[in-house]
Design a protein around this motif. Sequence first.
Motif, PDB file in Angstrom:
ATOM      1  N   VAL A   1       1.799   4.205 -13.579  1.00  0.00           N
ATOM      2  CA  VAL A   1       1.311   4.006 -12.213  1.00  0.00           C
ATOM      3  C   VAL A   1       0.585   2.667 -12.206  1.00  0.00           C
ATOM      4  O   VAL A   1      -0.206   2.389 -13.099  1.00  0.00           O
ATOM      5  N   THR A   2       0.884   1.829 -11.224  1.00  0.00           N
ATOM      6  CA  THR A   2       0.250   0.510 -11.184  1.00  0.00           C
ATOM      7  C   THR A   2      -0.617   0.333  -9.946  1.00  0.00           C
ATOM      8  O   THR A   2      -0.255   0.785  -8.861  1.00  0.00           O
TER       9      THR A   2
ATOM     10  N   ILE B   1      -2.133   4.708 -16.229  1.00  0.00           N
ATOM     11  CA  ILE B   1      -2.482   3.967 -15.000  1.00  0.00           C
ATOM     12  C   ILE B   1      -2.995   2.595 -15.418  1.00  0.00           C
ATOM     13  O   ILE B   1      -3.937   2.494 -16.214  1.00  0.00           O
TER      14      ILE B   1
ATOM     15  N   ARG C   1      -0.777   9.898  -7.459  1.00  0.00           N
ATOM     16  CA  ARG C   1       0.594   9.585  -7.899  1.00  0.00           C
ATOM     17  C   ARG C   1       0.742   9.865  -9.387  1.00  0.00           C
ATOM     18  O   ARG C   1       1.794  10.316  -9.850  1.00  0.00           O
TER      19      ARG C   1
ATOM     20  N   GLU D   1       6.506   3.247 -12.031  1.00  0.00           N
ATOM     21  CA  GLU D   1       6.253   2.154 -11.085  1.00  0.00           C
ATOM     22  C   GLU D   1       6.384   0.785 -11.750  1.00  0.00           C
ATOM     23  O   GLU D   1       6.433  -0.236 -11.085  1.00  0.00           O
TER      24      GLU D   1
ATOM     25  N   PHE E   1       0.838  -1.199   0.000  1.00  0.00           N
ATOM     26  CA  PHE E   1       0.000   0.000   0.000  1.00  0.00           C
ATOM     27  C   PHE E   1       0.875   1.251   0.000  1.00  0.00           C
ATOM     28  O   PHE E   1       1.709   1.431   0.884  1.00  0.00           O
ATOM     29  N   GLU E   2       0.680   2.081  -1.006  1.00  0.00           N
ATOM     30  CA  GLU E   2       1.380   3.362  -1.109  1.00  0.00           C
ATOM     31  C   GLU E   2       0.748   4.363  -0.136  1.00  0.00           C
ATOM     32  O   GLU E   2      -0.342   4.130   0.392  1.00  0.00           O
TER      33      GLU E   2
ATOM     34  N   LYS F   1      -0.075   7.541  -1.109  1.00  0.00           N
ATOM     35  CA  LYS F   1      -1.089   8.273  -1.866  1.00  0.00           C
ATOM     36  C   LYS F   1      -1.824   7.320  -2.795  1.00  0.00           C
ATOM     37  O   LYS F   1      -1.263   6.318  -3.226  1.00  0.00           O
ATOM     38  N   ARG F   2      -3.062   7.687  -3.141  1.00  0.00           N
ATOM     39  CA  ARG F   2      -3.764   6.822  -4.082  1.00  0.00           C
ATOM     40  C   ARG F   2      -3.165   6.986  -5.484  1.00  0.00           C
ATOM     41  O   ARG F   2      -2.452   7.952  -5.776  1.00  0.00           O
ATOM     42  N   GLY F   3      -3.499   6.024  -6.354  1.00  0.00           N
ATOM     43  CA  GLY F   3      -2.878   5.955  -7.682  1.00  0.00           C
ATOM     44  C   GLY F   3      -3.084   7.203  -8.520  1.00  0.00           C
ATOM     45  O   GLY F   3      -2.171   7.666  -9.203  1.00  0.00           O
ATOM     46  N   SER F   4      -4.303   7.782  -8.479  1.00  0.00           N
ATOM     47  CA  SER F   4      -4.591   8.948  -9.313  1.00  0.00           C
ATOM     48  C   SER F   4      -3.717  10.129  -8.910  1.00  0.00           C
ATOM     49  O   SER F   4      -3.224  10.877  -9.762  1.00  0.00           O
TER      50      SER F   4
ATOM     51  N   MET G   1       3.352  12.414 -11.041  1.00  0.00           N
ATOM     52  CA  MET G   1       4.300  11.924 -12.046  1.00  0.00           C
ATOM     53  C   MET G   1       4.214  12.755 -13.322  1.00  0.00           C
ATOM     54  O   MET G   1       5.231  13.113 -13.925  1.00  0.00           O
TER      55      MET G   1
ATOM     56  N   ASN H   1      -7.260   3.486  -5.446  1.00  0.00           N
ATOM     57  CA  ASN H   1      -6.730   2.912  -4.202  1.00  0.00           C
ATOM     58  C   ASN H   1      -5.264   3.278  -3.999  1.00  0.00           C
ATOM     59  O   ASN H   1      -4.604   3.775  -4.895  1.00  0.00           O
ATOM     60  N   ARG H   2      -4.772   2.884  -2.828  1.00  0.00           N
ATOM     61  CA  ARG H   2      -3.356   3.061  -2.537  1.00  0.00           C
ATOM     62  C   ARG H   2      -2.535   1.831  -2.921  1.00  0.00           C
ATOM     63  O   ARG H   2      -1.309   1.880  -2.930  1.00  0.00           O
TER      64      ARG H   2
ATOM     65  N   PRO I   1     -11.385   9.350  -9.497  1.00  0.00           N
ATOM     66  CA  PRO I   1     -10.326  10.002  -8.715  1.00  0.00           C
ATOM     67  C   PRO I   1      -9.347  10.804  -9.564  1.00  0.00           C
ATOM     68  O   PRO I   1      -8.742  11.750  -9.058  1.00  0.00           O
ATOM     69  N   VAL I   2      -9.175  10.423 -10.843  1.00  0.00           N
ATOM     70  CA  VAL I   2      -8.273  11.207 -11.703  1.00  0.00           C
ATOM     71  C   VAL I   2      -8.867  12.598 -11.888  1.00  0.00           C
ATOM     72  O   VAL I   2      -8.170  13.615 -11.778  1.00  0.00           O
TER      73      VAL I   2
ATOM     74  N   LEU J   1      -8.264   3.449 -12.242  1.00  0.00           N
ATOM     75  CA  LEU J   1      -8.454   4.902 -12.181  1.00  0.00           C
ATOM     76  C   LEU J   1      -7.548   5.463 -11.084  1.00  0.00           C
ATOM     77  O   LEU J   1      -7.532   6.663 -10.847  1.00  0.00           O
ATOM     78  N   GLY J   2      -6.850   4.584 -10.401  1.00  0.00           N
ATOM     79  CA  GLY J   2      -6.012   5.023  -9.279  1.00  0.00           C
ATOM     80  C   GLY J   2      -6.838   5.320  -8.050  1.00  0.00           C
ATOM     81  O   GLY J   2      -6.522   6.204  -7.269  1.00  0.00           O
TER      82      GLY J   2
END
Lengths: 349, 426
Positions: B363-364, B338, A190, A207, A182-183, A185-188, A194, B421-422, B258-259, B418-419
Amino acid sequence: MAKFRVVHYINQFFAQVGGEEKADHRPESREGFVGPGMAFNAAFGDKAEIVGTVICGDSYFNENLETATKEVLGLISSFKPDLVIAGPAFNAGRYGMACGTVAAAVERELDIPAITGMYKENPGVDSFKKDIYIIETKNSAAGMRDAVKVMAPFALKLAAGEEIGASVEEGYIPNGIRVNFFEEKRGSERAVDMLLAKLAGKPFTTEFPMPDFDRVEPKPAIVDISKATIALVTSGGIVPKGNPDRIESSSASKYGKYDIEGVFDLTESTYETAHGGYDPVYANLDADRVLPVDILREYEKDGKIGKLHRYFYSTTGNGTAVASAKAYAAAIGKELVADGVDAVILTST
Amino acid sequence: MKLELGNIFIHDIQFDDLSRVENGVLYINEEELREHLLEDENISSVSFDIAKPGESVRIMPVKDVIEPRVKVEGRGGVFPGVISKVDTVGSGRTNVLKGAAVVTTGTIVGFQEGIIDMSGPGADYTPFSKLNNLVVICEPVEGLKQHAHEKAVRFAGLKAAAYLGRLAKDLEADEVESFETPSLIESFRQYPDLPRVAYVQMLQTQGLLHDTYVYGVDMKQSITTMLYPTELMDGAIISGNCVSACDKNTTYHHLNNPVIRDLYARHGKELNFVGMIITNENVYLADKERSSDWSAKLAEFLGVDGVIISQEGFGNPDTDLIMNCKKIEAKGIKTVIITDEYAGRDGASQSLADADISANAVVTGGNANMVVNLPPMEKVIGHVKLADTIAGGFDGSLQPDGSIVVELQAITGATNELGFNRLSAR
C-alpha cells in the motif's frame, strides 16, 4: 468550441475488408468512420468527430514496418487531426504492434495526441506502454463497448490537454510514471482489505509492483594500491561551509565538485553537511567522519596509497530519485576516468 | 487490556482568562500555560497562536502535532515515562479533546521540518488542516546545542498537550469508544476460526530529529518488542521526528494510529487482531539485521497468519522494511507493507531504495517528490524564510509573492506510512 478532428486507425478485419486472407491489405483511407468508429463517434457526442479512418492489413504493416508506418502517417496527417485513436486491438498481437507503432509515431512525428487500447497480455503492451497511453481492454472484440466507454472520454481529455490522472483512475495500463491521486479509503483500511484477501487466497492488486533492481558488479580489487589515485565521492552531502552550490537537503537536483588541493583535514569551520536525512551534528563537527580526507592524506604521506584525487564530488542521497543519482554517477564517473582516477571510495550515511 | 476513549468534540479554540472546556470550545489562559512551559530553563520565550480550519494561515516549520488527552480511570498518565511517571498505560478510561491539537514550531536545526496550510491546495494533503490548532512557538536560550534544543521543544509540546488534556478530566464525553485486546490464549479461544493478525510498526530511529521514544526510552537503544495496541492511545509512543515531514509520524499519528483502529474495526468479525510488535530503523547494518530477525521471531512466536508492516521514513529505512517483510514472509506469515514513494518529480524513477519479490502486497501513500504550488497565505506562523532549506524545498522554493513551490515531502503528514490518508499513487 469546434469539434476535435479525430482519425481512427483500424485493421482489415475491423474495416470488414476481410480476415487473415486479406491481412496483406495495403494502407487506404476513407472519409468518416468505419466499423467500430461508429461507437467512438457516438461516444464523442458534440465534442469530437471521426473525420477519417485509415485502414491497413496486419501482415502488410508488420512485414513492411518502416514503409507502412510512413504510408499510414501520411494518410493520417492528410486529415489534419487533433487526435488519433488506434484500435483497440484487444489480444490480437500483430494488430497490437501496428496500433502501438502508429500511435507512438503519430505522437513522436506529428506531435498529435494518440491512444490505443489492448488486452494486458498483448505483446504490443510491453513494447509501447512507456510511449503512449494504452487503455486496458478485454481480450476479445466482445469488449468493444466497454473499451469505447473508457477510451473515448480519455482521448477527449488528452486532446483538450487536461491533466491525466493515475492509471487506476483513467484505465490506462501502468506506464512506469507514478501519479498521485486520492483513493476512496485511507491507506490503513486498504492494507487490512489487502491482507484479508491475501490470507484468503483471493486476488489482490499491489499498489506498487516491486521494480527490477539495477545491481552493479564490483570491479576486481586494485593490484597495487600504493600506486593508485583514489577519489572520494559521497552521497552524505559534505560541502564547503555555506553550501556554495545550494545542494538541497533532500531530493538533490545537482552534485558539487570541490577542490581539496592542500586540504588535510575537514574542520567545523570549513566544511559541513547539506544532507537533511541524518543527524548532522557529528558530521558538522568533523566532516572527515563522512568524507575521510584526513586519513587519506595520512595514507598518502605514508605511501600507503598513490595519491588522493584533487577533487571530491558530493550530493545528498536523501530522497533523491534513483534516476537522478544514476545520471550524477554517470557524469562523475566520466570525469574520474578522464582524470585518471583508479579507484573511488564512495561513502554514504 | 481494555481501554475506553471518551471523545469530547472541540470545534473552536479561544484565548481567555480561565482555561476550560465549555460547549465544545477550548478556552486557554495564555499566561498560565506560558509560565508552565517556561519552567524549562532551556526555553527563552514561548508565544501562542491559534490556527483554525479554512483560515488563510500557514504554520511552518512544524515540529510535532499532539492531541490533548487525559487519563480518567486506570493506571498511569498520558505520555508515561516522559510527562507522567512510568506506569503501564492502555487500560481504563482516557478522555480526548477531539478536533483540537497542539502544534509546535520554532527553528530547530535550520533545515528540516514541515508545513501545515489551513486552507488552499496544501490543506488537502495534511490531516492537521482539519483541526483547531494551538500553535506553540518556542525559542531556545542562547547557545543551546541542537539535541537539547530538540528535546526542549518536544517536551514543551507534550506539556502543553497534557495541560489542555487535564481540562477534560471531569468532563462528560460526547462519544465513548472501546478497544480490547485479551491475552493471546484468550483471543485464540474466542476466535478459533478467524485468521490471526498482528501489526508490526517500524519506528524511525536515526538520530537527531529522527527519533522515537517508547515509555521515555529512545527506541534506537531498544530491541524489537511488543505492546498492547491500546498503550499507544495513552501516549506510550511519542515522536521526536519531523524531517521530511510528509512521512514522519507525529505524536498525534501515534495516538490515533489508523492501522490499529482499522484492525480493531474488523476484530472478531473477519480477523483476530492479537497484538502489535514495535521495531526500530537504526542506521547500522547489525542493528537492522537484529531488529528484523526479532520482528520475524516475535511474529512467529505469536502464531499469526498475517501481519501489516508500516514503515516510517524512506531511503535507509526501505532496507529495514524489506528485511522485515522478507524475514516474516519466510516464516510462512503473509505480509502487507505500507510505504510511500520517491519516484522523482516526474514520477518516472524507481520508488524505493530496496525491493524484494516477497513484497508483493504494497500500500503506498503516494509520491513524495511531487511538486505542489502553495499559494501565499494571509498569515504565516513560524519562519517562512526556511522554505528553501526544509526537506522538500529547493533554492527558489519561496516565491516573491509568498507562495511556495515545494515537494510534497515538506507537508506534514502528506504521505504518511501508517495509512492515515487517502493519498496514493499508481
